[in-house]
Design a protein around this motif. Sequence first.
Motif, PDB file in Angstrom:
ATOM      1  N   ARG A 126       0.851  -1.192   0.000  1.00 36.17           N
ATOM      2  CA  ARG A 126       0.000   0.000   0.000  1.00 36.17           C
ATOM      3  C   ARG A 126       0.882   1.235   0.000  1.00 36.17           C
ATOM      4  NH1 ARG A 126      -3.915   1.502   4.963  1.00 36.17           N
ATOM      5  NH2 ARG A 126      -3.588   3.718   4.713  1.00 36.17           N
ATOM      6  N   GLY A 127       0.747   2.029  -1.029  1.00 28.96           N
ATOM      7  CA  GLY A 127       1.566   3.220  -1.189  1.00 28.96           C
ATOM      8  C   GLY A 127       0.939   4.455  -0.574  1.00 28.96           C
ATOM      9  N   GLY A 128       1.712   5.525  -0.528  1.00 26.02           N
ATOM     10  CA  GLY A 128       1.227   6.795  -0.012  1.00 26.02           C
ATOM     11  C   GLY A 128       0.027   7.291  -0.792  1.00 26.02           C
ATOM     12  N   GLY A 129      -0.927   7.866  -0.087  1.00 23.68           N
ATOM     13  CA  GLY A 129      -2.119   8.409  -0.730  1.00 23.68           C
ATOM     14  C   GLY A 129      -3.241   7.408  -0.918  1.00 23.68           C
ATOM     15  N   VAL A 130      -2.973   6.118  -0.696  1.00 19.87           N
ATOM     16  CA  VAL A 130      -4.012   5.098  -0.818  1.00 19.87           C
ATOM     17  C   VAL A 130      -4.733   5.010   0.517  1.00 19.87           C
ATOM     18  CG1 VAL A 130      -4.466   2.650  -1.237  1.00 19.87           C
ATOM     19  CG2 VAL A 130      -2.678   3.821  -2.528  1.00 19.87           C
ATOM     20  N   LYS A 131      -6.055   5.124   0.497  1.00 22.97           N
ATOM     21  CA  LYS A 131      -6.827   5.215   1.733  1.00 22.97           C
ATOM     22  C   LYS A 131      -7.150   3.863   2.364  1.00 22.97           C
ATOM     23  CE  LYS A 131      -7.652   9.699   1.596  1.00 22.97           C
ATOM     24  NZ  LYS A 131      -7.213  10.639   2.541  1.00 22.97           N
ATOM     25  N   ALA A 132      -7.206   2.789   1.590  1.00 27.76           N
ATOM     26  CA  ALA A 132      -7.640   1.505   2.151  1.00 27.76           C
ATOM     27  C   ALA A 132      -6.883   0.339   1.534  1.00 27.76           C
ATOM     28  CB  ALA A 132      -9.136   1.325   1.916  1.00 27.76           C
ATOM     29  N   TRP A 133      -6.815  -0.730   2.300  1.00 31.90           N
ATOM     30  CA  TRP A 133      -6.268  -1.981   1.774  1.00 31.90           C
ATOM     31  C   TRP A 133      -7.319  -2.619   0.887  1.00 31.90           C
ATOM     32  CZ3 TRP A 133      -1.276  -3.127   2.774  1.00 31.90           C
ATOM     33  CH2 TRP A 133      -0.661  -2.484   3.835  1.00 31.90           C
ATOM     34  N   ARG A 134      -6.910  -3.294  -0.171  1.00 29.67           N
ATOM     35  CA  ARG A 134      -7.843  -3.968  -1.067  1.00 29.67           C
ATOM     36  C   ARG A 134      -7.994  -5.445  -0.723  1.00 29.67           C
ATOM     37  NH1 ARG A 134      -4.792  -3.342  -5.936  1.00 29.67           N
ATOM     38  NH2 ARG A 134      -3.228  -2.559  -4.535  1.00 29.67           N
ATOM     39  N   LYS A 135      -6.917  -6.087  -0.289  1.00 26.73           N
ATOM     40  CA  LYS A 135      -6.933  -7.526  -0.029  1.00 26.73           C
ATOM     41  C   LYS A 135      -7.052  -7.867   1.453  1.00 26.73           C
ATOM     42  CE  LYS A 135      -4.178  -8.382  -4.149  1.00 26.73           C
ATOM     43  NZ  LYS A 135      -2.923  -8.937  -4.671  1.00 26.73           N
ATOM     44  N   PHE A 136      -7.113  -6.847   2.289  1.00 29.71           N
ATOM     45  CA  PHE A 136      -7.252  -7.018   3.733  1.00 29.71           C
ATOM     46  C   PHE A 136      -8.278  -6.022   4.239  1.00 29.71           C
ATOM     47  CE2 PHE A 136      -3.063  -8.463   2.619  1.00 29.71           C
ATOM     48  CZ  PHE A 136      -2.892  -9.611   3.381  1.00 29.71           C
ATOM     49  N   LYS A 137      -8.974  -6.371   5.319  1.00 24.97           N
ATOM     50  CA  LYS A 137      -9.919  -5.437   5.934  1.00 24.97           C
ATOM     51  C   LYS A 137      -9.334  -5.006   7.268  1.00 24.97           C
ATOM     52  CE  LYS A 137     -14.537  -4.741   7.532  1.00 24.97           C
ATOM     53  NZ  LYS A 137     -15.862  -5.242   7.719  1.00 24.97           N
ATOM     54  N   ALA A 138      -9.102  -3.713   7.421  1.00 22.34           N
ATOM     55  CA  ALA A 138      -8.548  -3.154   8.654  1.00 22.34           C
ATOM     56  C   ALA A 138      -9.635  -2.353   9.360  1.00 22.34           C
ATOM     57  CB  ALA A 138      -7.352  -2.262   8.335  1.00 22.34           C
ATOM     58  N   THR A 139      -9.811  -2.631  10.646  1.00 21.55           N
ATOM     59  CA  THR A 139     -10.857  -1.984  11.433  1.00 21.55           C
ATOM     60  C   THR A 139     -10.272  -1.450  12.733  1.00 21.55           C
ATOM     61  OG1 THR A 139     -12.427  -3.626  10.584  1.00 21.55           O
ATOM     62  CG2 THR A 139     -13.128  -2.335  12.481  1.00 21.55           C
ATOM     63  N   ILE A 140     -10.560  -0.189  13.048  1.00 17.93           N
ATOM     64  CA  ILE A 140     -10.167   0.397  14.325  1.00 17.93           C
ATOM     65  C   ILE A 140     -11.137  -0.109  15.391  1.00 17.93           C
ATOM     66  CG2 ILE A 140      -9.960   2.542  15.648  1.00 17.93           C
ATOM     67  CD1 ILE A 140      -7.750   2.264  13.636  1.00 17.93           C
ATOM     68  N   LEU A 141     -10.608  -0.549  16.524  1.00 17.88           N
ATOM     69  CA  LEU A 141     -11.404  -1.038  17.647  1.00 17.88           C
ATOM     70  C   LEU A 141     -11.254  -0.080  18.836  1.00 17.88           C
ATOM     71  CD1 LEU A 141     -10.262  -4.774  17.459  1.00 17.88           C
ATOM     72  CD2 LEU A 141     -12.360  -3.795  16.537  1.00 17.88           C
ATOM     73  N   PRO A 142     -12.102  -0.215  19.846  1.00 13.51           N
ATOM     74  CA  PRO A 142     -11.959   0.618  21.042  1.00 13.51           C
ATOM     75  C   PRO A 142     -10.631   0.336  21.757  1.00 13.51           C
ATOM     76  CG  PRO A 142     -14.091  -0.520  21.022  1.00 13.51           C
ATOM     77  CD  PRO A 142     -13.275  -1.083  19.902  1.00 13.51           C
ATOM     78  N   ASN A 143     -10.251   1.253  22.635  1.00 13.85           N
ATOM     79  CA  ASN A 143      -9.058   1.100  23.479  1.00 13.85           C
ATOM     80  C   ASN A 143      -7.761   1.005  22.681  1.00 13.85           C
ATOM     81  OD1 ASN A 143     -10.656   1.122  25.843  1.00 13.85           O
ATOM     82  ND2 ASN A 143     -11.114  -1.042  25.529  1.00 13.85           N
TER      83      ASN A 143
END
Length: 74
Positions: A26-43
């Motif tokens: 994933r290069g600079g300026g790319v907002k999201a992963w295409r082949k992985f799902k990343a999620t922010i969790l609490p704490n």
Amino acid sequence: MGEIEMMPAANGTWVMVCPCGQAERRGGGVKAWRKFKATILPNQRYRVCCTACGLCMEQRLSYVATGSTRLPPS
């Protein structure tokens, strides 16, 4: 390697690799992963899941921007 790994690469890019063989850079300026799902969790934690095999990992954020929490910079 038993879990998904995310590591910095050259020129400010990031590489994510799953034990199943799925990988993405994933290069600079790319907002999201295409082949992985990343999620922010609490704490100040996040979850990353591979879209190919469904393997997930949870980690504590190691990068905290001024006044915000987010996944490491792209």
